[in-house]
Design an enzyme around this catalytic site. Structure first.
Site, PDB file in Angstrom:
ATOM      1  N   HIS A   3       0.809  -1.223   0.000  1.00  0.00           N
ATOM      2  CA  HIS A   3       0.000   0.000   0.000  1.00  0.00           C
ATOM      3  C   HIS A   3       0.839   1.268   0.000  1.00  0.00           C
ATOM      4  O   HIS A   3       0.314   2.341  -0.292  1.00  0.00           O
ATOM      5  CB  HIS A   3      -1.033   0.006   1.131  1.00  0.00           C
ATOM      6  CG  HIS A   3      -0.470   0.172   2.501  1.00  0.00           C
ATOM      7  ND1 HIS A   3      -1.268   0.477   3.568  1.00  0.00           N
ATOM      8  CD2 HIS A   3       0.769   0.065   3.001  1.00  0.00           C
ATOM      9  CE1 HIS A   3      -0.541   0.562   4.661  1.00  0.00           C
ATOM     10  NE2 HIS A   3       0.694   0.309   4.332  1.00  0.00           N
ATOM     11  N   ASP A   4       2.125   1.168   0.286  1.00  0.00           N
ATOM     12  CA  ASP A   4       3.014   2.331   0.248  1.00  0.00           C
ATOM     13  C   ASP A   4       3.361   2.741  -1.180  1.00  0.00           C
ATOM     14  O   ASP A   4       3.905   3.815  -1.390  1.00  0.00           O
ATOM     15  CB  ASP A   4       4.340   2.022   0.945  1.00  0.00           C
ATOM     16  CG  ASP A   4       4.191   1.784   2.429  1.00  0.00           C
ATOM     17  OD1 ASP A   4       3.083   1.485   2.894  1.00  0.00           O
ATOM     18  OD2 ASP A   4       5.204   1.886   3.133  1.00  0.00           O
TER      19      ASP A   4
END
Length: 91
Positions: A3-4
């Site tokens: 998700h980064d």
């Protein structure tokens, strides 16, 4: 955790994972899943600070299929966290 990262970087990570897999290997992703109790706040944090995002199961499937991976299972393991298990497509 992916998700980064934006989609381009996720593809780079997944490509390296697939390169390292043996014939029966699995790629395990531990993530918050959009639509399964993940907060909008965290989605915005990932976008603003890192250019990433919280993704739905379908979005993870689309990312993975590009690399010949198919989703085997999604298991909720903790508050706002799931394990997605992918395997190589049998072709």
């Amino acid at each position: 955790m992916l998700h980064d990262w934006d989609d381009e970087q996720c593809h780079r990570v997944l490509a390296r994972c697939v390169d390292a897999l043996n014939r029966d290997g699995r790629v395990i992703i531990v993530e918050s899943i959009r639509g399964l109790r993940v907060s909008t706040e965290m989605d915005l944090v990932m976008l603003v600070h890192f250019g990433g995002q919280e993704r739905s199961v379908a979005q993870f499937e689309r990312l993975a299929e590009t690399h010949g991976l198919v989703l085997d299972s999604v298991t909720e393991v903790a508050d706002e966290r799931c394990v997605l298990e992918f395997r190589k497509h049998p072709i």
